[in-house]
Design an enzyme around this catalytic site. Structure first.
Site, PDB file in Angstrom:
ATOM      1  N   TRP A 229       0.837  -1.206   0.000  1.00 47.40           N
ATOM      2  CA  TRP A 229       0.000   0.000   0.000  1.00 47.40           C
ATOM      3  C   TRP A 229       0.868   1.249   0.000  1.00 47.40           C
ATOM      4  O   TRP A 229       0.580   2.211  -0.712  1.00 47.40           O
ATOM      5  CB  TRP A 229      -0.986  -0.011   1.167  1.00 47.40           C
TER       6      TRP A 229
ATOM      7  N   ASP B 264      -1.745   7.153   6.081  1.00 51.75           N
ATOM      8  CA  ASP B 264      -2.798   6.240   5.639  1.00 51.75           C
ATOM      9  C   ASP B 264      -3.148   5.385   6.859  1.00 51.75           C
ATOM     10  O   ASP B 264      -2.360   4.538   7.271  1.00 51.75           O
ATOM     11  CB  ASP B 264      -2.269   5.368   4.489  1.00 51.75           C
TER      12      ASP B 264
ATOM     13  N   LYS C  59     -13.061  -0.834   7.030  1.00 52.18           N
ATOM     14  CA  LYS C  59     -12.512  -1.710   8.072  1.00 52.18           C
ATOM     15  C   LYS C  59     -13.121  -1.314   9.424  1.00 52.18           C
ATOM     16  O   LYS C  59     -14.099  -1.918   9.846  1.00 52.18           O
ATOM     17  CB  LYS C  59     -10.999  -1.676   8.051  1.00 52.18           C
TER      18      LYS C  59
HETATM   19  N1  PMP Z   1      -4.182   1.292   2.487  1.00 55.70           N
HETATM   20  C1  PMP Z   1      -4.263   0.260   3.338  1.00 55.70           C
HETATM   21  C2  PMP Z   1      -3.430   0.266   4.575  1.00 55.70           C
HETATM   22  C3  PMP Z   1      -5.127  -0.803   3.060  1.00 55.70           C
HETATM   23  O1  PMP Z   1      -5.213  -1.832   3.906  1.00 55.70           O
HETATM   24  C4  PMP Z   1      -5.906  -0.778   1.883  1.00 55.70           C
HETATM   25  C5  PMP Z   1      -6.889  -1.873   1.526  1.00 55.70           C
HETATM   26  N2  PMP Z   1      -6.839  -3.019   2.188  1.00 55.70           N
HETATM   27  C6  PMP Z   1      -5.763   0.302   1.018  1.00 55.70           C
HETATM   28  C7  PMP Z   1      -4.909   1.331   1.358  1.00 55.70           C
HETATM   29  C8  PMP Z   1      -6.540   0.377  -0.256  1.00 55.70           C
HETATM   30  O2  PMP Z   1      -7.837   0.714   0.059  1.00 55.70           O
HETATM   31  P1  PMP Z   1      -9.010   0.794  -1.009  1.00 55.70           P
HETATM   32  O3  PMP Z   1      -9.259  -0.585  -1.481  1.00 55.70           O
HETATM   33  O4  PMP Z   1     -10.114   1.373  -0.180  1.00 55.70           O
HETATM   34  O5  PMP Z   1      -8.578   1.701  -2.097  1.00 55.70           O
END
Ligand code: PMP
Length: 356
Positions: free
Chosen positions: A99, A166, A190
């Site tokens: 991520w 994030d 989440k």
């Molecule tokens: N950042 C983190 C820490 C995540 O865990 C996730 C998804 N699991 C994301 C970003 C991406 O999120 P999204 O699918 O909502 O774009």
């Protein structure tokens, strides 16, 4: 079902009940929440209360604004640098997994990115400790909880540039000084509701110092001014979020849920450490309270263990496709009793393997 999925993930039963009844009849209006006009009092109230609850639960000061935006955290990987960087500006990023890497790639479209630390050398199984930031960096970006590997920043580094985080997978789960951040973002699916929207918490004073000329729909300042109603908001996702925030407040807020989260994580890590069949490869000090990763020392048992746990209504413990192994996500709404069921299954499985 005992839902350990990493996201979308378990929601409180009460939230699901209330959300489903609002689909049929919202606030006794005779209309579904899905068909109610967004610029009417009942929906404006939903948005206002949700914003206020985020402020209250996170103890945000008046400089911090809360906005709800379409799209997931991935959209924020792009929207953050788009709002904060000009082509010659430098942004510092910590690389702690997939991520963060995606956030780094997006920032490169808008400015110069300096990756100041990375835990890639050990498959992202720890949080980097020693690094230096370029003093002219506009911000330092970190991913507070690394959902895939099960690592977490338990100590937010004290740095001289604004922090951008994030917090998709640990927002509202652990007490932090949220006012020390210039900007926080998270997908809602989440700890904060269902998929379809994100929350962005931004220091308005800092944002106002960044005269970046961008498309109006991408500009945080417009969303702040229009109270997250620049265009039609994802009303249902925000309503589910409001119900989840109310649920958290009724349970004593972040400090109370953090105690519960620590108890759940301690129980599961103790079993992973004790059980001869499993290992966890994360540095102990950096283990996540939200996503507990573990592996079978004998990988050939994977399908059998999966079947064994499925029979006990345990759902969503397969590891991320890029990491393999197992991962149990222990978000706020997951009850301690579900962790107890998983721990018992691991114990019983060990006995069964040893008896063979
Ligand atoms: N950042 C983190 C820490 C995540 O865990 C996730 C998804 N699991 C994301 C970003 C991406 O999120 P999204 O699918 O909502 O774009």
């Amino acid at each position: 079902m005992h839902n350990f999925n990493a996201g979308p993930s378990v929601l409180p039963e009460e939230v699901l009940q209330e959300a489903s009844s609002a689909i049929l009849n919202f606030n006794n209006s005779g209309l579904s929440v899905l068909e109610t006009a967004h610029r009417t009092r009942p929906i404006i109230d939903v948005m206002e209360e949700a914003r206020e609850l985020v402020k209250e639960l996170m103890m945000l000061d008046d400089d911090h604004e809360v906005v709800f935006l379409h799209g997931g955290a991935t959209t924020q990987f792009m929207q953050v640098p788009m709002n904060l960087l000009r082509k010659k500006d430098i942004a510092a990023y910590a690389d702690t997994g997939v991520w963060s890497s995606k956030a780094i790639r997006e920032a490169g479209y808008f400015g110069k990115v300096e990756v100041v630390c990375s835990s890639k050398d050990r498959s992202y199984r720890y949080i980097p400790k020693n690094f230096a930031l370029p003093h002219e960096a506009k911000y330092f970006h970190l991913t507070t909880n690394n959902t895939i590997y099960g690592t977490q920043w338990h100590q937010i580094p004290d740095v001289s540039v604004p922090l951008v985080a994030d917090m998709s997978s640990d927002i509202l789960s652990v007490q932090r000084n949220f006012n020390q951040f210039g900007l926080i973002y998270a997908g809602l699916q989440k700890n904060m509701g269902c998929a379809g929207a994100s929350v962005v918490i931004v220091n308005r004073k800092w944002l106002e110092k960044t005269p970046v000329n961008i498309s109006p729909i991408m500009d945080y300042r417009n969303h702040i001014r229009e109270h997250s109603m620049l265009n039609t908001p994802p009303v249902f996702a925000l309503y589910v979020s409001l119900l989840t925030l109310r649920w958290l407040k009724a349970r004593g807020g972040i400090s109370a849920i953090e105690k519960m989260n620590r108890q759940k994580a301690a129980l599961l890590y103790a079993e992973v450490d004790r059980n001869s069949l499993f290992t966890n490869r994360v540095d102990v000090a950096d283990r996540s309270l939200m996503n507990v990763t573990f592996e079978l020392t004998d990988e050939s048992l994977t399908a059998d263990f999966t079947q064994f746990t499925t029979e006990r209504r345990i759902y969503g413990i397969a590891g991320h496709r890029s990491a393999g192994g197992f991962r149990a996500s222990l978000y706020n709404a997951l009850p301690l009793s579900s962790v107890e069921v998983l721990v018992e299954a691991m114990r019983d499985y060990e006995k069964r393997v040893q008896a063979k």
